[in-house]
Design a protein around this motif. Structure first.
Motif, PDB file in Angstrom:
ATOM      1  N   ARG A  78      41.895  34.003  49.807  1.00  0.00           N
ATOM      2  CA  ARG A  78      42.412  35.159  49.068  1.00  0.00           C
ATOM      3  C   ARG A  78      43.474  35.911  49.863  1.00  0.00           C
ATOM      4  NH1 ARG A  78      36.998  35.409  46.967  1.00  0.00           N
ATOM      5  NH2 ARG A  78      36.261  36.796  48.633  1.00  0.00           N
ATOM      6  N   SER A  79      43.542  35.659  51.170  1.00  0.00           N
ATOM      7  CA  SER A  79      44.563  36.298  52.010  1.00  0.00           C
ATOM      8  C   SER A  79      45.739  35.363  52.291  1.00  0.00           C
ATOM      9  CB  SER A  79      43.930  36.753  53.331  1.00  0.00           C
ATOM     10  OG  SER A  79      42.973  37.756  53.104  1.00  0.00           O
ATOM     11  N   ILE A 135      45.798  37.213  41.100  1.00  0.00           N
ATOM     12  CA  ILE A 135      44.663  38.104  41.397  1.00  0.00           C
ATOM     13  C   ILE A 135      43.348  37.360  41.254  1.00  0.00           C
ATOM     14  CG2 ILE A 135      43.405  40.162  40.612  1.00  0.00           C
ATOM     15  CD1 ILE A 135      46.104  41.339  39.759  1.00  0.00           C
ATOM     16  N   ALA A 195      43.052  34.085  41.294  1.00  0.00           N
ATOM     17  CA  ALA A 195      43.115  32.794  42.001  1.00  0.00           C
ATOM     18  C   ALA A 195      42.751  31.642  41.075  1.00  0.00           C
ATOM     19  CB  ALA A 195      42.222  32.807  43.234  1.00  0.00           C
ATOM     20  N   GLU A 231      46.436  46.908  38.361  1.00  0.00           N
ATOM     21  CA  GLU A 231      46.799  45.494  38.541  1.00  0.00           C
ATOM     22  C   GLU A 231      48.009  45.120  37.690  1.00  0.00           C
ATOM     23  OE1 GLU A 231      42.405  43.642  39.668  1.00  0.00           O
ATOM     24  OE2 GLU A 231      43.010  43.867  37.561  1.00  0.00           O
ATOM     25  N   SER A 236      48.376  39.203  45.517  1.00  0.00           N
ATOM     26  CA  SER A 236      47.066  39.361  46.158  1.00  0.00           C
ATOM     27  C   SER A 236      47.192  39.952  47.558  1.00  0.00           C
ATOM     28  CB  SER A 236      46.343  38.012  46.226  1.00  0.00           C
ATOM     29  OG  SER A 236      47.114  37.081  46.969  1.00  0.00           O
TER      30      SER A 236
END
Length: 265
Positions: free
Chosen positions: A78-79, A103, A105, A119, A159
């Protein structure tokens, strides 16, 4: 500076064949690396380590300070922003919807999921960053290859990644679209200065001016590694591609051509 990625003497074997043979790499926060080498050199395999999707046969991989094999990979990923021009989109989503999948994934917008107001605003901000605000409601099949590339960069950035991976992002682009995409990538140095990146290519002309470092590989081994202007040289590129290539550098961009008197690549 903070190390975002560390590969230590990594190897990879498949069906008894050595694909990667003892490569080490450290990427610090805010650095922009080029991963260069001929077809079959092992670039995609190496990028798989960086993306925390492929485990090396031996050696260690630390991503964002965590060692692969000793941490939850889904959280790590996620990073990491991953830009793949062969993005397997199956449904005619709009540019905004594609960006929002960064967002979740996922490839598509999940059932019963809707973005929050924050978002949605963030998606529009990322779309503006890559210069596609007028195209936000256009659907994927109608986009040019260059517009798709910029959409995927926005998707990767939403993200808030610490590491951005770009796998031959200018594949299939004409000259104008390639330059637009490179300008977008150069602008990230101002809009996202803390993000580190690795761009995979085998064409020197596809490197943005913000490239700080380079790793040249051939047959799974390191040929040269270090500061870009000291590493992307006639000698090193000729060695990596096993052909006499004349490398030029002007206004932050590189060129490559066969040396006079030799057969063309």
């Amino acid at each position: 500076m903070t190390a975002v990625l560390q590969l230590a003497d990594v190897t990879f074997r498949r069906d008894g064949k050595q694909i990667i043979d003892g490569i080490s790499l450290t990427v610090q926060q805010g650095e922009h690396w080029a991963l260069l080498g001929p077809n079959g050199a092992g670039k995609s395999t190496l990028l798989g380590f960086c993306a925390a999707v492929t485990f090396p046969t031996s050696g260690t991989v630390h991503v964002l300070g965590e060692q692969m094999g000793r941490t939850e990979l889904a959280r790590l990923r996620r990073s990491i922003g991953y830009v793949n021009p062969r993005h397997p989109l199956q449904y005619p989503l709009t540019v905004r919807e594609v960006v929002l999948t960064g967002i979740t994934a996922t490839i598509d917008i999940p059932m019963r999921w809707a973005p929050t107001a924050d978002e949605a605003a963030r998606a529009d901000a990322m779309i503006a960053t890559v210069g596609l605000s007028r195209k936000a409601d256009d659907v994927w099949p109608t986009l040019s290859q260059g517009e798709r590339g910029r959409t995927l960069i926005a998707r990767a950035l939403i993200s808030d990644p610490q590491l951005l991976l770009l796998d031959e992002p200018t594949t299939g682009l004409d000259v104008a679209a390639r330059e637009q995409l490179l300008e977008t990538m150069d602008s990230l140095d101002e809009t996202h200065p803390e993000v580190a990146s690795i761009l995979v290519t085998h064409h020197l002309e596809e490197l943005p001016t913000t490239t700080t470092h380079a790793l040249l590989i051939a047959e799974g081994r390191t040929v040269a590694s270090g500061v870009a202007v000291q590493t992307i040289t006639t000698e090193n590129v000729s060695a990596a591609f096993d052909h006499p290539v004349e490398v030029g550098y002007h206004h932050g961009r590189w060129t490559a051509r066969a040396k006079a008197g030799t057969a063309r690549l």
